[in-house]
Scaffold this motif. Structure first.
Motif, PDB file in Angstrom:
ATOM      1  N   LEU A   1       4.213   2.159   7.955  1.00  0.00           N
ATOM      2  CA  LEU A   1       4.641   0.766   7.732  1.00  0.00           C
ATOM      3  C   LEU A   1       4.403  -0.118   8.681  1.00  0.00           C
ATOM      4  O   LEU A   1       4.764   0.154   9.914  1.00  0.00           O
ATOM      5  CB  LEU A   1       6.068   0.939   7.274  1.00  0.00           C
ATOM      6  CG  LEU A   1       6.558   1.515   5.763  1.00  0.00           C
ATOM      7  CD1 LEU A   1       6.061   2.849   5.605  1.00  0.00           C
ATOM      8  CD2 LEU A   1       7.784   1.179   5.352  1.00  0.00           C
TER       9      LEU A   1
ATOM     10  N   ALA B   1       8.800   1.563  -0.627  1.00  0.00           N
ATOM     11  CA  ALA B   1       8.047   0.971   0.147  1.00  0.00           C
ATOM     12  C   ALA B   1       6.525   0.759  -0.013  1.00  0.00           C
ATOM     13  O   ALA B   1       5.823   1.400   0.263  1.00  0.00           O
ATOM     14  CB  ALA B   1       8.280   1.329   1.816  1.00  0.00           C
TER      15      ALA B   1
ATOM     16  N   GLU C   1       4.271  -1.342   0.539  1.00  0.00           N
ATOM     17  CA  GLU C   1       3.424  -1.487   1.670  1.00  0.00           C
ATOM     18  C   GLU C   1       2.825  -0.249   2.481  1.00  0.00           C
ATOM     19  O   GLU C   1       2.233  -0.446   3.330  1.00  0.00           O
ATOM     20  CB  GLU C   1       4.029  -2.626   2.524  1.00  0.00           C
ATOM     21  CG  GLU C   1       5.072  -2.156   3.299  1.00  0.00           C
ATOM     22  CD  GLU C   1       6.333  -2.244   2.531  1.00  0.00           C
ATOM     23  OE1 GLU C   1       7.348  -1.944   3.577  1.00  0.00           O
ATOM     24  OE2 GLU C   1       6.498  -1.919   1.343  1.00  0.00           O
TER      25      GLU C   1
ATOM     26  N   LYS D   1       6.461   5.540  -1.877  1.00  0.00           N
ATOM     27  CA  LYS D   1       5.561   4.393  -2.381  1.00  0.00           C
ATOM     28  C   LYS D   1       6.633   3.533  -3.383  1.00  0.00           C
ATOM     29  O   LYS D   1       6.517   2.194  -3.405  1.00  0.00           O
ATOM     30  CB  LYS D   1       4.339   4.534  -3.176  1.00  0.00           C
ATOM     31  CG  LYS D   1       3.230   5.457  -2.320  1.00  0.00           C
ATOM     32  CD  LYS D   1       3.015   4.284  -1.161  1.00  0.00           C
ATOM     33  CE  LYS D   1       1.725   3.384  -1.954  1.00  0.00           C
ATOM     34  NZ  LYS D   1       1.256   2.478  -0.909  1.00  0.00           N
TER      35      LYS D   1
END
Length: 359
Positions: free
Chosen positions: A275, A254, A256, A251
């Motif tokens: 992702l 990334a 998202e 997290k």
């Protein structure tokens, strides 16, 4: 130049063979007798078989007489679900493993199934996301429903017992807790009768004919004993800490990323994520080339192009579901291995081209 060993992070597909299981299998190979023979060699083979049965029963929380050895969870599920009570197919939620989905009636509701006295099929823990479903299954069994439980992924990872609720049957897979592949069991509540799929010699108390896989069963029994010891020692809490450390790094790199089933109770070793725009086949290939073994879900379906039926059942959009990756750790996964995985994955993510917006 030395090459670092590969990272095996696909324990939910098959856990590495435990040393105790390998030793037990090698010892069983030296036993010449058939477990059904009455001479000394046969009695020696029978002793190996029954010791394994007792060890598996101790892990599963059932009576040894309730253990029926099979070739795996798929056969065990078919033994129970192919000839259900009253000849009516079982009800089950749409995220069941394929070994149970094959026998599920998709046209009925749970209420209808209960009213008709059908089997209700549940997974103790869903293998792709790690979501634990025991509470619902136990509640149904205590309310008088006939409950069949796929305990394959839960067994050895969480402190679950067959006798915790009046389940009718449960299935186990040896390879999920460090035993050999191609070996499993049906746990059949005392007094429940089934029509055997395999008829002939009447082995396993006439519930599953055919000479038992003595070598595999010996390994499964030894693995069960070791798995019970791990549970009692709290080993899986350390596995959870390592899984959570990986997810924090994921997290951070990334934000998202979607981590599936993270809001509810999960198996301590399982991290399923995706992702937007990063397809699972490409993602896995890149990790494999970098020396890391992961999967895109159940080993029975991960070779298929379509998105997982489990994620569809959870309402995950198709584009995101097609990028699902499952990382699953085990008791022998080390801090250093988790750190190396984080480094490898972060490097791949940084080099990844900026994805287009997901459809």
């Amino acid at each position: 130049m030395s090459r670092l060993p590969r990272l095996y992070l696909d324990w939910n597909a098959a856990a590495p063979l435990r040393p105790e299981a390998k030793s037990a299998m090698l010892a069983a190979m030296e036993t010449a007798g058939n477990p059904s023979s009455v001479h000394a060699e046969g009695r020696a083979a029978r002793a190996i078989l029954e010791t394994a049965r007792e060890r598996l029963a101790a892990l599963a929380g059932c009576k040894p007489s309730e253990v029926v050895f099979t070739s795996g969870a798929t056969e065990a599920a078919a033994m129970m679900l192919a000839n259900p009570p009253g000849g009516l197919k079982a009800w089950g939620p749409p995220d069941l493993h394929s070994c149970a989905m094959a026998w599920r009636d998709p046209e009925i509701s749970e209420d209808q199934a209960r009213a008709e006295g059908r089997l209700l099929a549940f997974a103790a823990a869903e293998g792709e996301t790690g979501a634990i479903r025991l509470e619902q299954a136990e509640a149904a069994a205590r309310a008088g429903a006939q409950v069949f439980l796929d305990a394959s992924q839960a067994m050895g990872k969480i402190a679950w017992r067959f006798d915790a609720a009046p389940f009718r049957a449960a299935v186990l897979s040896s390879s999920k807790f460090g035993g050999p592949k191609g070996c499993g069991a049906l746990i059949l509540r005392e007094g429940v009768e089934i029509e055997p799929l395999l008829k002939g010699g009447g082995q396993e108390s006439r519930r599953r004919s055919g000479t038992e896989n003595l070598i595999g069963i010996a390994g499964m029994g030894a693995a069960a004993e070791a798995a019970k010891r791990d549970l009692e020692a709290g080993v899986w809490a350390q596995v959870r800490d390592r899984r959570d450390r990986w997810e924090a790094a994921l997290k951070a790199e990334a934000p998202e990323a979607a981590i599936f089933a993270a809001q509810g109770p999960r198996l301590p070793n399982t991290s399923a994520f995706a992702l937007p725009g990063w397809r699972s086949d490409t993602h896995m290939m890149q990790l494999d080339l970098a020396g890391v073994a992961v999967s895109s879900g159940s080993a029975c379906s991960s070779g298929k192009v379509a998105a997982s039926h489990v994620l569809k059942a959870l309402g995950v959009p198709e584009a995101l579901a097609q990028g699902a990756i499952r990382v699953s750790l085990g008791p022998t996964t080390t801090d250093a291995e988790v750190d190396r995985f984080i480094e490898i994955w972060t490097g791949l993510h940084k080099r990844r081209p900026t994805p287009q917006a997901a459809a």
